[in-house]
Design a protein around this motif. Structure first.
Motif, PDB file in Angstrom:
ATOM      1  N   THR A 527      36.488  47.004  49.158  1.00 28.72           N
ATOM      2  CA  THR A 527      37.384  46.147  48.382  1.00 28.72           C
ATOM      3  C   THR A 527      36.681  45.337  47.303  1.00 28.72           C
ATOM      4  O   THR A 527      37.212  45.196  46.199  1.00 28.72           O
ATOM      5  CB  THR A 527      38.137  45.192  49.331  1.00 28.72           C
ATOM      6  N   ILE A 693      45.475  41.610  46.222  1.00 29.59           N
ATOM      7  CA  ILE A 693      45.956  42.989  46.155  1.00 29.59           C
ATOM      8  C   ILE A 693      47.451  42.955  46.418  1.00 29.59           C
ATOM      9  O   ILE A 693      47.886  42.444  47.460  1.00 29.59           O
ATOM     10  CB  ILE A 693      45.239  43.877  47.196  1.00 29.59           C
ATOM     11  N   ARG A 695      51.238  45.025  46.212  1.00 32.31           N
ATOM     12  CA  ARG A 695      51.998  46.263  46.054  1.00 32.31           C
ATOM     13  C   ARG A 695      53.383  45.939  45.508  1.00 32.31           C
ATOM     14  O   ARG A 695      54.044  45.018  45.987  1.00 32.31           O
ATOM     15  CB  ARG A 695      52.140  46.978  47.395  1.00 32.31           C
ATOM     16  N   VAL A 705      50.195  49.574  42.865  1.00 33.06           N
ATOM     17  CA  VAL A 705      49.360  48.519  43.437  1.00 33.06           C
ATOM     18  C   VAL A 705      48.517  47.900  42.331  1.00 33.06           C
ATOM     19  O   VAL A 705      47.872  48.606  41.557  1.00 33.06           O
ATOM     20  CB  VAL A 705      48.446  49.076  44.550  1.00 33.06           C
ATOM     21  N   ARG A 707      45.393  45.134  41.506  1.00 36.50           N
ATOM     22  CA  ARG A 707      44.243  44.506  42.158  1.00 36.50           C
ATOM     23  C   ARG A 707      43.601  43.497  41.207  1.00 36.50           C
ATOM     24  O   ARG A 707      43.343  43.813  40.041  1.00 36.50           O
ATOM     25  CB  ARG A 707      43.213  45.555  42.566  1.00 36.50           C
ATOM     26  N   ASP A 736      48.214  42.287  50.195  1.00 38.51           N
ATOM     27  CA  ASP A 736      47.313  42.986  51.115  1.00 38.51           C
ATOM     28  C   ASP A 736      48.033  44.122  51.832  1.00 38.51           C
ATOM     29  O   ASP A 736      48.070  44.180  53.068  1.00 38.51           O
ATOM     30  CB  ASP A 736      46.728  41.996  52.131  1.00 38.51           C
TER      31      ASP A 736
END
Length: 793
Positions: A527, A693, A695, A705, A707, A736
């Motif tokens: 990550t 993160i 979605r 998604v 980030r 997440d």
């Protein structure tokens, strides 16, 4: 000025009907993203700012020539050793410190007297009571019978618990060596009663023993640039800080014993039968093909025959090991012995296992192939395995590691069946303990001070190796969800990873030293950094510090130096603190850049007016609308009964065209696109700043998604807003979504909130049954007795 005009003239449409734009969180100064700075030791010529060894880095060495005898009747070891100590430091050393680890089993040892315990009316731990009774019943600890110089003259020595100081007639100077000898003996402890890392297990059914012997000979402490002498007492939890050297062991055992040890066997023709040597030679070169079975050098039938016989004398097994930090061995007449000789990074290495019949069928099927797999997996990620052999030995010790040999648990049931937990336990413990050959046996960290530097790094690698063994292997020790229960604990029940090994509470030692650092590394890889950057930096750390002794700062600095990623915020949060990760998606506000096209704006206004006018009274009056005066008398109608205030006029269209003429092409595209702008309001309730993160699930059934790096929190580590623009409308937001940051509360990670049911259990009074339920293999045998096997084979 045209851009300002556009912004001033847009219509902001919110999901909450003309809601106000969310206020930006007040800027909040924080130090989470400042450099570790004074928290790390100042770089110097021994250890550089890059994390690499400096030009003046040194480490002392000790070479051992040991002769020892295992008494199988009295469970006792008697030995003598000649030690040559090489002082590579710039300091003259007037005395040497020796570790006497067996003294931790003495009745007056600090490791025992400093433990707290209780007995209550409700009961007490049988294991603890039995351990105390067992240790009191026999005289344990190192008995030093002589310490002499090279000429045979007695050397003054002082024993302090698990440490012994040897005073030299004159200091051993820089670049000089000194040779001396020690004679000693000790009674071997029962592992099952004491929970020791080495000792014996007795098998009453056949009257035999398995010996797994460790921390057994007096050995030098480390003297280095960080601590001077690392002579911190052995209290049982902080493991071993050692130095490299060359070893030779001549071990005398009953002549029907099979022995495995650190190093290579030097006198095979004297201790093995011609048949065993023939099988050994047959095993050479085997282990490169998937599914290739190990060659059995001592069969189960031969081991069972030895169990029933009696020794007629003794044999002396001679082993030699170069550039290792420790030495251990295992011995028993019960041992089955199998071997593979796979190619590991261009070099043939012996992968071998020793185990009694009680370990089959699991051990014969899995152990040696797991050894070979581990050596390959770790070698790819660190350095090529440099030693000639790696043993996995099954006996009383649940899991413990030494150079080239490890002691591993996981024993099937007496009928040869086992649960999936036992199988996965075997896979996990063998990979983990064999993996310790790399950390700390090669990358030689200070275990007495920093358990995480070997246990945490090794747990991370054993998780990856487990998944390379079987994609369905439950690598819970590195999955972010796995560490969540520990990180949910009250901060008073935790200590930072950067805590001395002996100061970590026993109840949380596992997650603190193993799972939390392992999970942190997995999060870094997946990550924070990405696999490519992480793998390169981690391999560079192993390369730099192979056969050297790194400190935590050397690891932290190397990971940043080799990757170009500033990770100080991460080390602070995960390694120096006890706060958890807990991100919250407070709300999402939806905006669109309002179009000035009258065809759109008037249609939207009309729809909104009709919606507001459709009251409950309006709906109920609809049935009688034809009875109104105007409906029945059309002369009451005038211009306004047919006027549509939302109709688009020619003047409306002209004004719109005049407006468009003032815009640049880019401004016109934004005004006409109908782009959706979402402002996410986020809180960092836990403390550790981590990447965001999110979605987005769109109305058309697709998703995406987004980030954002952890640095998104650098100006405010408590609350932030983030605008996301999309061409599609979002119906659901989730923080997440792949459970990758160890968020301790995912119930507040959705917007709109997703209702979670509260479960309740229907209880029914049930008859209590006795005994444990059979494992699935046993159940299958009970259902199909005709297919029952012969148990162990």
């Amino acid at each position: 000025m045209r851009k300002l005009l556009l912004i001033a003239s847009v219509t902001l449409w919110s999901a909450a009907s003309m809601a106000q734009a969310p206020a930006a969180p007040t800027q909040r100064a924080n130090t989470r993203f400042e450099q570790l700075g004074p928290m790390l030791p100042t770089p110097n010529t021994f250890r550089t700012a890059s994390g690499a060894p400096g030009k003046d880095y040194f480490q002392n060495r000790a070479d051992y020539d040991i002769k020892a005898t295992l008494d199988d009747t009295k469970q006792r070891i008697t030995g003598s050793e000649i030690i040559t100590y090489h002082n590579n430091s710039g300091d003259a050393l007037p005395y040497l410190w020796i570790q006497l680890d067996q003294n931790t089993f003495r009745a007056d040892a600090d490791s025992r007297t400093s433990q707290t315990s209780t007995i209550s009316e409700q009961g007490a731990s049988f294991q603890q009571i039995n351990a105390n009774a067992t240790l009191i019943a026999k005289d344990y600890g190192h008995k030093i019978t002589a310490v002499r110089d090279q000429a045979g003259k007695a050397l003054k020595h002082t024993i302090n618990q698990t440490m012994m100081r040897v005073d030299l007639p004159q200091p051993v100077g820089p670049g000089k060596s000194v040779t001396f000898s020690i004679d000693w003996n000790f009674n071997i402890v029962d592992v099952r009663s004491t929970g020791a890392r080495g000792g014996y297990e007795y098998f009453p059914k056949d009257g035999n023993y398995i010996y797994e012997i460790a921390q057994w000979f007096p050995r030098l402490c480390s003297y280095n640039d960080v601590t001077g002498w690392q002579n911190k007492q052995f209290l049982g939890q902080g493991e071993f800080t050692l130095i490299f050297g060359n070893y030779k062991l001549a071990l005398t055992v009953p002549n029907d014993h099979i022995v495995g040890a650190t190093g290579e066997l030097q006198n095979a023709t004297q201790v093995l039968t011609p048949t065993q040597i023939k099988r050994w030679n047959e095993a050479k070169g085997k282990g490169d093909k998937p599914g290739e079975n190990p060659t059995v050098i001592v069969t189960q039938a031969e081991a069972e025959a030895a169990e029933k016989g009696k020794p007629t004398g003794t044999k002396t097994w001679v082993f030699k090991a170069d550039n290792v930090r420790d030495f251990s061995f295992a011995s028993s007449r019960k041992f089955i012995w199998d071997a593979l000789n796979p190619n590991v990074e261009g070099k043939r290495v012996w992968a071998m296992s020793l185990y009694p019949k009680e370990g089959n069928p699991l051990w014969g099927q899995y152990s040696t192939r797991l050894v070979a797999h581990t050596l390959r997996s770790y070698s790819r990620r660190t350095i090529a395995y440099p030693y000639p052999v790696a043993y996995s030995v099954h006996g009383p010790v649940g899991g413990m590691e030494y150079p080239m040999i490890s002691f591993n648990g996981a024993r099937p049931e007496a009928d040869g069946t086992y649960s999936v937990g036992t199988k996965n336990g075997l896979i996990g413990v063998i990979i983990h303990e064999v993996g310790h050959n790399f950390f700390p046996m090669i990358v030689n960290s200070d275990e007495r001070q920093w358990s995480w530097m070997d246990e945490g790094l090794n747990s991370f690698l054993d998780g990856l190796a487990g998944l390379e063994w079987d994609a369905d292997y439950p690598a819970r020790g590195i999955t972010p969800q796995g560490i969540v229960p520990y990180m949910r604990l009250d901060s008073n029940l935790q200590v930072p990873i950067m805590s001395s090994s002996d100061n970590i509470p026993r109840g949380t030692f596992g997650p603190n030293a193993y799972s939390k650092p392992a999970t942190a590394l997995n999060i870094l890889r997946e990550t924070i950094m990405g696999r490519e950057l992480f793998d390169y930096a981690f391999k560079e750390y192993a390369r730099r510090w192979a056969f050297k002794s790194p400190e935590p700062a050397d690891f932290f600095r190397t990971m940043e130096d080799a990757s170009g990623v500033d990770l100080d915020f991460f080390w602070k949060g995960w390694f120096y603190g006890v706060q958890p990760v807990d991100q919250t998606l407070v709300k999402v506000d939806w905006f669109q850049a309002g179009s000035q096209n009258p065809e759109i704006t008037k249609a939207q206004a009309k729809a909104a007016a009709q919606k507001r006018a459709n009251t409950i009274s309006k709906q109920r009056d609809a049935a009688s609308k034809d009875q109104t005066v105007v409906a029945q008398d059309t002369t009451m109608k005038d211009f306004y009964n047919t006027y549509d205030p939302y109709a688009v006029t020619a003047e409306d269209k002209k004004r719109y065209q005049d407006y468009l003429a003032t815009l640049t092409p880019e401004e016109r595209q934004l005004a006409e696109a109908g782009t959706n702008f979402y402002t996410l309001s986020l809180k960092n309730k836990g403390g550790i700043p981590m990447p965001v993160i999110v979605r987005m699930e769109f109305e058309d059934g697709t998703d995406s998604v987004a980030r954002f790096p952890a640095e998104i929190w650098r100006f405010n580590d408590v609350a932030i807003n983030k605008v996301i623009a999309t061409s599609k409308k979002v119906k659901q937001w989730t923080l997440d979504p792949f459970y990758e940051i160890a968020d301790i509360n995912t119930e507040d990670n959705s917007f709109p909130p997703v209702a979670q049911p509260t479960r309740f259990q229907l209880f029914k009074q049930q008859q209590r049954g006795g005994g444990a339920a059979p494992n699935p293999m046993q159940q299958q045998r009970q259902q199909s007795p005709a297919k029952q096997g012969t148990g162990r084979n």
